[in-house]
Design an enzyme around this catalytic site. Sequence first.
Site, mmCIF file in Angstrom:
data_model
loop_
_atom_site.group_PDB
_atom_site.id
_atom_site.type_symbol
_atom_site.label_atom_id
_atom_site.label_comp_id
_atom_site.label_asym_id
_atom_site.label_seq_id
_atom_site.Cartn_x
_atom_site.Cartn_y
_atom_site.Cartn_z
ATOM 1 C CG HIS A 36 -1.901 -1.078 1.316
ATOM 2 N ND1 HIS A 36 -1.784 -2.125 2.199
ATOM 3 C CD2 HIS A 36 -3.039 -1.301 0.613
ATOM 4 C CE1 HIS A 36 -2.814 -2.938 2.038
ATOM 5 N NE2 HIS A 36 -3.591 -2.471 1.085
ATOM 6 C CE LYS A 149 -0.898 -10.532 -3.304
ATOM 7 N NZ LYS A 149 -2.271 -10.332 -2.976
ATOM 8 C CG ASP A 150 -4.886 -7.526 -5.872
ATOM 9 O OD1 ASP A 150 -5.311 -8.599 -5.414
ATOM 10 O OD2 ASP A 150 -4.317 -6.667 -5.164
ATOM 11 C CD GLN A 153 -8.240 -4.949 -7.495
ATOM 12 O OE1 GLN A 153 -8.890 -5.631 -6.729
ATOM 13 N NE2 GLN A 153 -7.337 -4.099 -7.067
ATOM 14 C CB SER A 186 -4.512 -7.081 4.287
ATOM 15 O OG SER A 186 -4.240 -5.886 3.590
HETATM 16 P P1 AMP Z 1 -6.310 -3.901 -0.898
HETATM 17 O O1 AMP Z 1 -6.257 -3.030 0.311
HETATM 18 O O2 AMP Z 1 -5.861 -5.301 -0.665
HETATM 19 O O3 AMP Z 1 -7.626 -3.786 -1.645
HETATM 20 O O4 AMP Z 1 -5.224 -3.317 -1.885
HETATM 21 C C1 AMP Z 1 -5.198 -1.967 -2.250
HETATM 22 C C2 AMP Z 1 -4.250 -1.795 -3.394
HETATM 23 O O5 AMP Z 1 -2.947 -2.212 -2.986
HETATM 24 C C3 AMP Z 1 -4.617 -2.649 -4.615
HETATM 25 O O6 AMP Z 1 -4.430 -1.866 -5.783
HETATM 26 C C4 AMP Z 1 -3.637 -3.782 -4.538
HETATM 27 O O7 AMP Z 1 -3.335 -4.335 -5.797
HETATM 28 C C5 AMP Z 1 -2.419 -3.091 -3.955
HETATM 29 N N1 AMP Z 1 -1.523 -4.079 -3.340
HETATM 30 C C6 AMP Z 1 -1.844 -5.065 -2.476
HETATM 31 N N2 AMP Z 1 -0.765 -5.805 -2.167
HETATM 32 C C7 AMP Z 1 0.272 -5.290 -2.865
HETATM 33 C C8 AMP Z 1 1.661 -5.609 -2.985
HETATM 34 N N3 AMP Z 1 2.195 -6.625 -2.320
HETATM 35 N N4 AMP Z 1 2.420 -4.857 -3.799
HETATM 36 C C9 AMP Z 1 1.885 -3.824 -4.494
HETATM 37 N N5 AMP Z 1 0.590 -3.459 -4.408
HETATM 38 C C10 AMP Z 1 -0.213 -4.176 -3.620
#
Ligand code: AMP
Length: 282
Positions: A36, A149-150, A153, A186
């Site tokens: 994040h 990572k996603d 998405q 997370s």
């Molecule tokens: P989330 O809170 O899991 O919905 O993730 C929020 C954003 O953070 C999304 O765009 C994810 O793709 C990105 N994200 C989650 N994990 C990683 C990671 N390890 N490296 C880079 N971006 C990430």
Amino acid sequence: MELIKDIDRMRTYIERIEKGKIIGFVPTMGGFHEGHLSLIRKGREDSDVLVVSIFVNPTQFGPEEDFESYPRDLERDVKWCKQEGVDVVFAPSREEMYPDDYSTFVEVEGYLTSTLEGNSRPGHFRGITTILTKLFNIVSPDRSYFGEKDYQQHLVVRKLVRELNLNMEIVTLPTVREKDGLALSSRNSYLTREERKAATILYRSLLRAKENTLQGIRDAKAIISDIKDLIRGEPLARIDYVAIVDPATLKMIEKIEKEVVLLLAVKIGGHRLIDNLRIRPL
Ligand code: AMP
């Protein structure tokens, strides 16, 4: 830094921003980690005003999934945002985002949302494209930041923005990993010590596939079957999918002749983890 919890106040804040200023936006579900932070830091660099949203979006979770137990620590996340120089944290309530009689959804239809994650998690992308459309409408960003990572998405979000003519740029940033290669998530906080160790199987599999490709193996099926064997050797792991696909369309590849993406989803002791790697043959 401001912490804003209601939609009207968020709109007013945005309306008061001087015309021409660049608004950057990082949508998240909180439970912050360095992944994040990498999005927040890039957003900070690029924008005049940086908005980070924190909202655990119920519509992207299936009925059997971890919505209730998803890690929430608003205080800690807000503190991190302050330290990173974020201008606004937008943390709306579930009640305001989805009142009881809520019934409007935004859906990217077709192969891109029905394969892989879409197949394993029906309704997941519909939930994501719905919440993002709502957030984009409230925040009116010039740029929004997502993590590779996603992988699926980010393709779905790009399609949403393109096809709904949303006037913004989507920026995708590389996956941030632990020292041993595990992609930060997370959900990693759910893992016991044993499971955490077993979870390295995801990145080890990606590397093995890359190695095989670099050594000249071009048959995607052979590479996938080798990886599946490797994962099956880890007693705590259960494969959901392993796929080698075209990076833009997610269509399955048979022969690796140009860059592909290897995508995988594996349950480690019941916790579902995903990861991916772009692989380019020599
Ligand atoms: P989330 O809170 O899991 O919905 O993730 C929020 C954003 O953070 C999304 O765009 C994810 O793709 C990105 N994200 C989650 N994990 C990683 C990671 N390890 N490296 C880079 N971006 C990430």
